[in-house]
Write a protein that holds these residues in place. Structure first.
Motif, PDB file in Angstrom:
ATOM      1  N   ALA A  41      41.786  42.680  34.583  1.00 34.42           N
ATOM      2  CA  ALA A  41      40.974  43.205  35.683  1.00 34.42           C
ATOM      3  C   ALA A  41      41.575  42.781  37.019  1.00 34.42           C
ATOM      4  O   ALA A  41      41.614  43.564  37.969  1.00 34.42           O
ATOM      5  CB  ALA A  41      39.539  42.710  35.557  1.00 34.42           C
ATOM      6  N   GLY A  42      42.065  41.551  37.092  1.00 34.78           N
ATOM      7  CA  GLY A  42      42.664  41.056  38.316  1.00 34.78           C
ATOM      8  C   GLY A  42      43.880  41.843  38.758  1.00 34.78           C
ATOM      9  O   GLY A  42      44.129  41.997  39.950  1.00 34.78           O
ATOM     10  N   GLU A  43      44.638  42.366  37.801  1.00 38.89           N
ATOM     11  CA  GLU A  43      45.800  43.178  38.133  1.00 38.89           C
ATOM     12  C   GLU A  43      45.392  44.489  38.794  1.00 38.89           C
ATOM     13  O   GLU A  43      46.181  45.089  39.516  1.00 38.89           O
ATOM     14  CB  GLU A  43      46.627  43.474  36.882  1.00 38.89           C
ATOM     15  N   MET A  44      44.171  44.925  38.551  1.00 39.37           N
ATOM     16  CA  MET A  44      43.680  46.188  39.104  1.00 39.37           C
ATOM     17  C   MET A  44      42.997  45.990  40.457  1.00 39.37           C
ATOM     18  O   MET A  44      42.745  46.954  41.166  1.00 39.37           O
ATOM     19  CB  MET A  44      42.699  46.845  38.143  1.00 39.37           C
ATOM     20  N   ALA A  45      42.679  44.752  40.824  1.00 39.66           N
ATOM     21  CA  ALA A  45      41.988  44.479  42.086  1.00 39.66           C
ATOM     22  C   ALA A  45      42.923  44.793  43.250  1.00 39.66           C
ATOM     23  O   ALA A  45      44.009  44.252  43.334  1.00 39.66           O
ATOM     24  CB  ALA A  45      41.539  43.025  42.134  1.00 39.66           C
ATOM     25  N   GLN A  46      42.475  45.683  44.122  1.00 40.37           N
ATOM     26  CA  GLN A  46      43.286  46.083  45.264  1.00 40.37           C
ATOM     27  C   GLN A  46      42.447  46.045  46.524  1.00 40.37           C
ATOM     28  O   GLN A  46      41.248  46.290  46.494  1.00 40.37           O
ATOM     29  CB  GLN A  46      43.812  47.505  45.075  1.00 40.37           C
ATOM     30  N   GLY A  47      43.074  45.775  47.637  1.00 37.86           N
ATOM     31  CA  GLY A  47      42.394  45.824  48.919  1.00 37.86           C
ATOM     32  C   GLY A  47      41.421  44.675  49.118  1.00 37.86           C
ATOM     33  O   GLY A  47      41.371  43.723  48.345  1.00 37.86           O
ATOM     34  N   THR A  48      40.647  44.791  50.166  1.00 40.66           N
ATOM     35  CA  THR A  48      39.659  43.780  50.511  1.00 40.66           C
ATOM     36  C   THR A  48      38.319  44.166  49.907  1.00 40.66           C
ATOM     37  O   THR A  48      37.803  45.235  50.216  1.00 40.66           O
ATOM     38  CB  THR A  48      39.507  43.681  52.044  1.00 40.66           C
ATOM     39  N   PRO A  49      37.763  43.328  49.052  1.00 39.46           N
ATOM     40  CA  PRO A  49      36.468  43.675  48.455  1.00 39.46           C
ATOM     41  C   PRO A  49      35.356  43.634  49.505  1.00 39.46           C
ATOM     42  O   PRO A  49      35.350  42.764  50.378  1.00 39.46           O
ATOM     43  CB  PRO A  49      36.253  42.623  47.375  1.00 39.46           C
ATOM     44  N   ARG A  50      34.458  44.570  49.419  1.00 38.05           N
ATOM     45  CA  ARG A  50      33.322  44.645  50.337  1.00 38.05           C
ATOM     46  C   ARG A  50      32.060  44.228  49.603  1.00 38.05           C
ATOM     47  O   ARG A  50      31.899  44.509  48.424  1.00 38.05           O
ATOM     48  CB  ARG A  50      33.155  46.065  50.879  1.00 38.05           C
ATOM     49  N   TRP A  51      31.162  43.580  50.313  1.00 40.73           N
ATOM     50  CA  TRP A  51      29.884  43.160  49.757  1.00 40.73           C
ATOM     51  C   TRP A  51      28.884  43.085  50.896  1.00 40.73           C
ATOM     52  O   TRP A  51      29.252  43.179  52.052  1.00 40.73           O
ATOM     53  CB  TRP A  51      30.015  41.803  49.072  1.00 40.73           C
ATOM     54  N   ILE A  52      27.612  42.912  50.529  1.00 36.44           N
ATOM     55  CA  ILE A  52      26.580  42.794  51.555  1.00 36.44           C
ATOM     56  C   ILE A  52      25.578  41.742  51.125  1.00 36.44           C
ATOM     57  O   ILE A  52      25.352  41.532  49.927  1.00 36.44           O
ATOM     58  CB  ILE A  52      25.911  44.156  51.837  1.00 36.44           C
ATOM     59  N   ASP A  53      24.990  41.071  52.105  1.00 37.71           N
ATOM     60  CA  ASP A  53      23.977  40.062  51.834  1.00 37.71           C
ATOM     61  C   ASP A  53      22.677  40.737  51.415  1.00 37.71           C
ATOM     62  O   ASP A  53      22.330  41.810  51.922  1.00 37.71           O
ATOM     63  CB  ASP A  53      23.749  39.218  53.096  1.00 37.71           C
ATOM     64  N   ALA A  54      21.957  40.124  50.509  1.00 30.22           N
ATOM     65  CA  ALA A  54      20.703  40.680  50.000  1.00 30.22           C
ATOM     66  C   ALA A  54      19.674  40.905  51.095  1.00 30.22           C
ATOM     67  O   ALA A  54      18.816  41.781  50.973  1.00 30.22           O
ATOM     68  CB  ALA A  54      20.125  39.757  48.917  1.00 30.22           C
ATOM     69  N   ASN A  55      19.743  40.155  52.183  1.00 30.07           N
ATOM     70  CA  ASN A  55      18.767  40.286  53.268  1.00 30.07           C
ATOM     71  C   ASN A  55      19.169  41.301  54.331  1.00 30.07           C
ATOM     72  O   ASN A  55      18.427  41.511  55.286  1.00 30.07           O
ATOM     73  CB  ASN A  55      18.527  38.925  53.923  1.00 30.07           C
ATOM     74  N   ALA A  56      20.330  41.931  54.173  1.00 30.54           N
ATOM     75  CA  ALA A  56      20.789  42.915  55.154  1.00 30.54           C
ATOM     76  C   ALA A  56      19.888  44.144  55.130  1.00 30.54           C
ATOM     77  O   ALA A  56      19.404  44.564  54.077  1.00 30.54           O
ATOM     78  CB  ALA A  56      22.235  43.317  54.863  1.00 30.54           C
TER      79      ALA A  56
END
Length: 142
Positions: free
Chosen positions: A70-85
């Protein structure tokens, strides 16, 4: 105020970066999902793996999913959001980066995922139509 935590699908699960794609596909089947966040050894987000990534990025290129991680497939900057957003921040993040799945983090831990289905269940038809137009309209071919 509606938050990311209010609309997310709870129970999201990591796939460790060292796991193989065949195991990732099995986990997707078990969880009935099309994407898994990828975690590093410290359970930090390092990417998102989709079923399409497995097929197009591995199998269609003649690679063995039992030997590709799976790590070999990880590309770019991962995006996420805080639960309180606020949900408006969720839409802005997804639109701005033209992404259809967004991990939700609380206290540095994965607590859920937001997908198109989650948005469809919580947005007005007008909001959803605008989101679809902005996410898909300028999408570059893969």
């Amino acid at each position: 105020m509606t938050t990311a935590g209010d609309i997310m699908h709870r129970g999201a699960q990591w796939i460790p970066a060292h796991e193989t794609l065949d195991r990732a596909a099995q986990l997707m089947r078990e969880l009935n999902v099309g994407a898994l966040p990828i975690s590093d050894e410290n359970e930090r987000l390092c990417g998102i793996l989709t079923d399409r990534d497995i097929v197009v990025g591995c199998v269609a290129r003649g690679h063995d999913p039992a030997r590709t991680t799976a790590g070999e497939m990880a590309q770019g900057t991962p995006r996420w959001i805080d639960a309180n957003a606020d949900v408006s921040d969720v839409l802005e993040m997804m639109e701005g980066h033209q992404i259809r799945r967004l991990p939700v983090i609380e206290n540095k831990r994965l607590v859920g995922m937001i997908s198109e289905a989650d948005l469809a269940g919580h947005l007005t038809e007008e909001q959803l139509a605008g989101w679809v137009e902005r996410v898909y309209a300028k999408r570059a071919p893969r």
